[in-house]
Write a protein that holds these residues in place. Structure first.
Motif: not given
Length: 261
Positions: A253-258, A91-98, A69-74
């Motif tokens: 969540y934000r800034n996810i890398w593996i 705004n650069g993060v993603f949030t659970v859409n209940k 996740f680079d802050g732009k899309d899923l």
């Protein structure tokens, strides 16, 4: 025979034998060791560029990582129900859409290093398990708990940083609501025999905000809410994030890398 007079001859013979044995031992040892003999000059360690600390990331991805996740899309994620991930990107993060369900990475992994940053809202309400509940499922089946445990008691093997319903974290390293938490996860997948029975269990080390909270912990099996964990054969698996249906404000969540290991 005068035994007393024979002692010097016996001692002389023993000393000769010991001297001969020492000479033979020196011959068998081979050449004298030098420091250079234990230096590995032929092995070249690959060079990468490490991540950086920025205003929007505790540590950005190193050059050999896959950014999830680079802050732009899923675009690297999908719904576990099928189709695109429906969580909210802003705004650069993603949030659970209940109510939209869990999401998972399209790509699947075995052993890896995973970096993920998460936070609960500053005005979060609820208590115990109903306070920003989510979860990170390693290979889609082994849950590392995500929960606000800043002044929020709950059962220890269900609090943030636990291997859910299995192993409590060593420490509670939570930051206050509204602040970003960081998980750095080093995961070794389980191995299975040719007959698909377990050969070796999975293991995980988790660092929460710079604090080791799981230290090469053995994973006992999958993550059932009721009942005991067990292993069933599987191959590579996704990283899954949980939509817990928490009635309080949801997690971001934000800034996810593996990095595959």
């Amino acid at each position: 025979m005068d035994t007393y007079n024979q002692i010097p001859k016996i001692l002389s013979f023993v000393l000769c034998v010991l001297a001969f044995a020492q000479v033979k031992a020196q011959e068998q040892k081979g050449p004298q060791m030098t420091p250079e003999m234990t230096e590995f000059w032929d092995h070249k360690v690959p060079i990468i560029s490490p991540g950086e600390i920025t205003e929007n990331a505790a540590m950005t991805a190193p050059s050999d990582a896959l950014v999830l996740f680079d802050g732009k899309d899923l675009s690297k994620w999908e719904s576990v129900k099928g189709g695109p991930a429906k969580w909210i990107v802003e705004n650069g993060v993603f949030t659970v859409n209940k109510g939209t369900g869990d999401i998972q990475t399209i790509e699947k992994f075995n052993d890896f290093q995973l970096h993920i940053e998460w936070k609960v809202p500053e005005n979060i309400t609820g208590k115990s398990q109903f306070r920003g509940n989510s979860g990170i499922y390693l290979q889609g089946r082994y849950e590392l708990q995500v929960l606000d445990n800043y002044n929020n008691p709950t059962y220890s093997n269900g609090q943030a940083g636990s291997i859910y319903k299995q192993t409590p974290p060593l420490k509670n390293a939570m930051r206050a609501p509204g602040e970003w938490n960081v998980y750095d996860i080093i995961y070794t997948a389980p191995r299975f025999k040719e007959d698909k029975t377990l050969f070796s269990p999975g293991r995980v080390t988790v660092i929460h905000n710079g604090v080791v909270i799981q230290n090469n912990t053995q994973i006992k099996g999958h993550t059932p809410f009721t009942g005991l964990p067990k292993y069933t054969y599987h191959e590579k698996g996704s990283i899954k994030l949980q939509d817990h249906g928490d009635p309080s404000e949801p997690i971001s969540y934000r800034n996810i890398w593996i990095r595959e290991l």
